[in-house]
Design an enzyme around this catalytic site. Structure first.
Site, mmCIF file in Angstrom:
data_model
loop_
_atom_site.group_PDB
_atom_site.id
_atom_site.type_symbol
_atom_site.label_atom_id
_atom_site.label_comp_id
_atom_site.label_asym_id
_atom_site.label_seq_id
_atom_site.Cartn_x
_atom_site.Cartn_y
_atom_site.Cartn_z
ATOM 1 N N HIS A 17 131.236 -29.182 -89.597
ATOM 2 C CA HIS A 17 130.704 -27.804 -89.643
ATOM 3 C C HIS A 17 129.216 -27.819 -90.012
ATOM 4 C CE1 HIS A 17 135.056 -26.649 -90.856
ATOM 5 N NE2 HIS A 17 134.872 -26.141 -89.643
ATOM 6 N N LYS A 41 147.921 -18.717 -91.525
ATOM 7 C CA LYS A 41 147.783 -20.089 -91.996
ATOM 8 C C LYS A 41 148.112 -20.179 -93.483
ATOM 9 C CE LYS A 41 144.537 -21.913 -88.590
ATOM 10 N NZ LYS A 41 143.218 -22.515 -88.370
ATOM 11 N N ARG A 94 134.808 -30.180 -79.891
ATOM 12 C CA ARG A 94 135.004 -31.614 -80.135
ATOM 13 C C ARG A 94 135.702 -32.297 -78.987
ATOM 14 N NH1 ARG A 94 137.899 -29.904 -85.574
ATOM 15 N NH2 ARG A 94 138.334 -28.274 -84.071
ATOM 16 N N SER A 132 139.283 -29.838 -90.366
ATOM 17 C CA SER A 132 139.721 -29.475 -91.715
ATOM 18 C C SER A 132 141.176 -29.909 -91.920
ATOM 19 C CB SER A 132 139.602 -27.965 -91.922
ATOM 20 O OG SER A 132 138.267 -27.547 -91.764
HETATM 21 P P1 ADP Z 1 139.032 -22.141 -86.578
HETATM 22 O O1 ADP Z 1 140.336 -21.969 -87.306
HETATM 23 O O2 ADP Z 1 138.382 -20.844 -86.180
HETATM 24 O O3 ADP Z 1 139.058 -23.143 -85.460
HETATM 25 P P2 ADP Z 1 137.548 -24.145 -88.049
HETATM 26 O O4 ADP Z 1 137.006 -24.053 -89.443
HETATM 27 O O5 ADP Z 1 138.598 -25.169 -87.795
HETATM 28 O O6 ADP Z 1 138.047 -22.693 -87.722
HETATM 29 O O7 ADP Z 1 136.359 -24.374 -87.022
HETATM 30 C C1 ADP Z 1 135.287 -23.466 -86.927
HETATM 31 C C2 ADP Z 1 134.390 -23.917 -85.769
HETATM 32 O O8 ADP Z 1 133.788 -25.170 -86.091
HETATM 33 C C3 ADP Z 1 135.139 -24.142 -84.453
HETATM 34 O O9 ADP Z 1 134.314 -23.752 -83.383
HETATM 35 C C4 ADP Z 1 135.357 -25.621 -84.417
HETATM 36 O O10 ADP Z 1 135.453 -26.107 -83.088
HETATM 37 C C5 ADP Z 1 134.059 -26.103 -85.075
HETATM 38 N N1 ADP Z 1 134.246 -27.415 -85.664
HETATM 39 C C6 ADP Z 1 135.184 -27.791 -86.556
HETATM 40 N N2 ADP Z 1 135.051 -29.097 -86.868
HETATM 41 C C7 ADP Z 1 133.988 -29.552 -86.149
HETATM 42 C C8 ADP Z 1 133.339 -30.829 -86.000
HETATM 43 N N3 ADP Z 1 133.789 -31.897 -86.647
HETATM 44 N N4 ADP Z 1 132.287 -30.907 -85.175
HETATM 45 C C9 ADP Z 1 131.856 -29.833 -84.487
HETATM 46 N N5 ADP Z 1 132.419 -28.614 -84.570
HETATM 47 C C10 ADP Z 1 133.477 -28.464 -85.378
#
Ligand code: ADP
Length: 165
Positions: A17, A41, A94, A132
């Site tokens: 992030h 969730k 990703r 996450s």
């Molecule tokens: P959500 O539940 O909305 O997917 P996340 O916190 O998992 O929330 O992800 C928020 C955003 O960050 C999403 O667009 C996800 O693809 C991006 N994201 C999460 N991890 C990574 C990473 N390692 N590299 C790039 N983008 C990421």
């Protein structure tokens, strides 16, 4: 004013992030990191805990040209983005499975709010396997996530694990 909304669960914030946020700094005047209050969730951290961690870690990364702020929301991302005056929704990609999911979301959000563009950044290869969910799974099984999440987050995860015992 180029204001973007970066919505997500951030449960917890990872270096993936942070990489997306840092690389977006030159693109926008303001980025609102928006923590989704998602009743479906079973989160490790409350939205307030997530917001506090993001504030501590991310807000100091603001630059002269781009202000970083943190907020939380429930309901439709596109509507929240409009209410906040954002013209872009920022997301990371990703994998191919991310692409398929994100494409559907982006098209739906465009249907709801045609004036808001979704902007995608490709994950850095260093973090392309970092999610996450995976961080939580590995951590709970005693694995090392140092370097993949900020030190503050690793510390809070250790505290959470201690609480659960
Ligand atoms: P959500 O539940 O909305 O997917 P996340 O916190 O998992 O929330 O992800 C928020 C955003 O960050 C999403 O667009 C996800 O693809 C991006 N994201 C999460 N991890 C990574 C990473 N390692 N590299 C790039 N983008 C990421």
């Amino acid at each position: 004013m180029r204001r973007a909304l970066f919505p997500g669960s951030f449960d917890p914030l990872t270096n993936g992030h942070i990489d997306i946020i840092k690389r977006s700094l030159p693109l926008f005047d303001e980025i609102i990191i928006a923590v989704l209050r998602n009743p479906d969730k079973d989160p490790m951290f409350t939205v307030e805990e997530r917001r506090d961690m993001i504030q501590e870690i991310v807000l100091p990364m603001s630059t002269e040209n781009c202000l970083l702020t943190v907020d939380f929301f429930s309901g439709l991302t596109a509507v929240f983005a409009r209410n906040k005056g954002a013209t872009a929704i920022l997301r990371g990609i990703r994998t191919v499975s991310d692409y398929e999911y994100e494409l559907r979301m982006a098209l739906m959000n465009r249907h709801l709010e045609p004036d808001i563009e979704t902007v995608f950044l490709m994950a850095d290869e260093e973090y392309s396997y970092v999610s996450s969910t995976l961080m939580k799974q590995v951590f709970k099984l005693g694995g090392d996530v140092d370097g993949l999440v900020p030190a503050v987050v690793a510390e809070k995860m250790r505290e959470k694990l201690g609480e659960g015992e």
